[in-house]
Design a protein around this motif. Structure first.
Motif, short mmCIF file in Angstrom:
data_model
loop_
_atom_site.label_atom_id
_atom_site.label_comp_id
_atom_site.label_asym_id
_atom_site.label_seq_id
_atom_site.Cartn_x
_atom_site.Cartn_y
_atom_site.Cartn_z
N SER A 118 3.09 -6.70 14.23
CA SER A 118 2.50 -5.39 14.49
C SER A 118 1.84 -5.47 15.86
CB SER A 118 1.47 -5.04 13.41
OG SER A 118 0.35 -5.91 13.48
N ASP A 170 -5.58 -9.28 3.24
CA ASP A 170 -4.48 -8.49 3.79
C ASP A 170 -3.15 -8.69 3.07
OD1 ASP A 170 -4.52 -11.09 4.78
OD2 ASP A 170 -4.80 -10.46 6.85
N HIS A 191 3.24 -7.94 0.17
CA HIS A 191 2.99 -6.95 1.21
C HIS A 191 1.89 -7.47 2.12
CE1 HIS A 191 4.80 -3.26 -0.98
NE2 HIS A 191 5.31 -4.38 -1.46
N LYS A 246 -0.49 -6.41 5.27
CA LYS A 246 -1.01 -5.32 6.08
C LYS A 246 -2.41 -5.72 6.54
CE LYS A 246 -2.29 -0.48 5.94
NZ LYS A 246 -2.38 0.73 5.16
N SER A 277 -5.65 -1.97 9.82
CA SER A 277 -4.45 -1.29 10.32
C SER A 277 -4.12 -0.06 9.48
CB SER A 277 -3.27 -2.26 10.28
OG SER A 277 -2.08 -1.60 10.62
N ASP A 314 -0.88 0.98 9.83
CA ASP A 314 0.57 0.83 9.78
C ASP A 314 1.03 0.58 8.35
OD1 ASP A 314 0.64 1.04 12.54
OD2 ASP A 314 0.63 -1.12 12.87
N ASP A 315 2.31 0.80 8.11
CA ASP A 315 2.89 0.46 6.82
C ASP A 315 2.92 -1.06 6.70
OD1 ASP A 315 3.35 3.10 6.13
OD2 ASP A 315 5.37 3.12 6.98
N PRO A 316 2.83 -1.58 5.47
CA PRO A 316 2.86 -3.04 5.31
C PRO A 316 4.26 -3.61 5.55
CG PRO A 316 2.81 -1.97 3.17
CD PRO A 316 2.66 -0.89 4.21
#
Length: 167
Positions: free
Chosen positions: A56, A103, A149, A151, A155, A157-159
């Motif tokens: 990312s 996360d 997942h 993430k 964030s 953002d999508d994972p």
């Protein structure tokens, strides 16, 4: 008369070139944005597995391994059938410290969210431009295919989704 004609031709030529320059600039920007979107969509649609990395704007996450462990927390009351150990590497690509340790989310083959298991789990912050080797444990009811997942906590953002087989 000649001066007016030359002035008019020069003015038209200047406006024509200026217009071309803006058109070229405008046409390049959407192409770059489209290329970046295509790269993100390809990464999202790709099924990631052990050994793969997801990047990312702030971090690069690499899933190193997924294994079962016989270690148990004597004070844990959930009593899962299996405990998995997820090992990863996290590289901070941002300009500030990046928190980690909260996360990851794990889902079993039926789509049920699995709970974090209290063992020696990594938690802290990694400095800008540095890496950390992390570990997270999860209690699962049965083996089989799981989804992990990733993430970053801060964030939107999508994972990144990783698949692994637990035996």
């Amino acid at each position: 008369m000649k001066k007016k004609l030359i002035f008019g031709a020069a003015l038209l030529l200047s406006l024509g070139l200026a217009g071309c320059g803006e058109t070229e600039k405008d046409s390049k920007q959407p192409v770059q944005a489209d290329a970046e979107k295509s790269k993100e969509e390809a990464q999202k649609s790709k099924i990631l597995t052990v050994g793969d990395s997801a990047e990312s704007k702030d971090a690069k996450f690499t899933l190193k391994s997924v294994s079962t462990t016989d270690a148990r927390n004597q004070f844990d009351e959930t009593k899962p059938n299996q405990v998995i150990k997820v090992e990863y590497e996290l590289e901070n690509l941002s300009d500030s410290e990046l928190p980690y340790g909260m996360d990851l989310t794990v889902y079993d083959g039926a789509g049920n969210k699995m709970e974090s298991y209290a063992l020696d789990n990594s938690m802290g912050a990694v400095a800008s431009g540095k890496k950390v080797q992390g570990v997270q444990h999860f209690g699962i009811m049965d083996g089989g295919k799981i989804e992990i997942h990733y993430k970053p906590v801060i964030s939107f953002d999508d994972p990144a989704v990783f698949e692994a087989e637990v035996k």
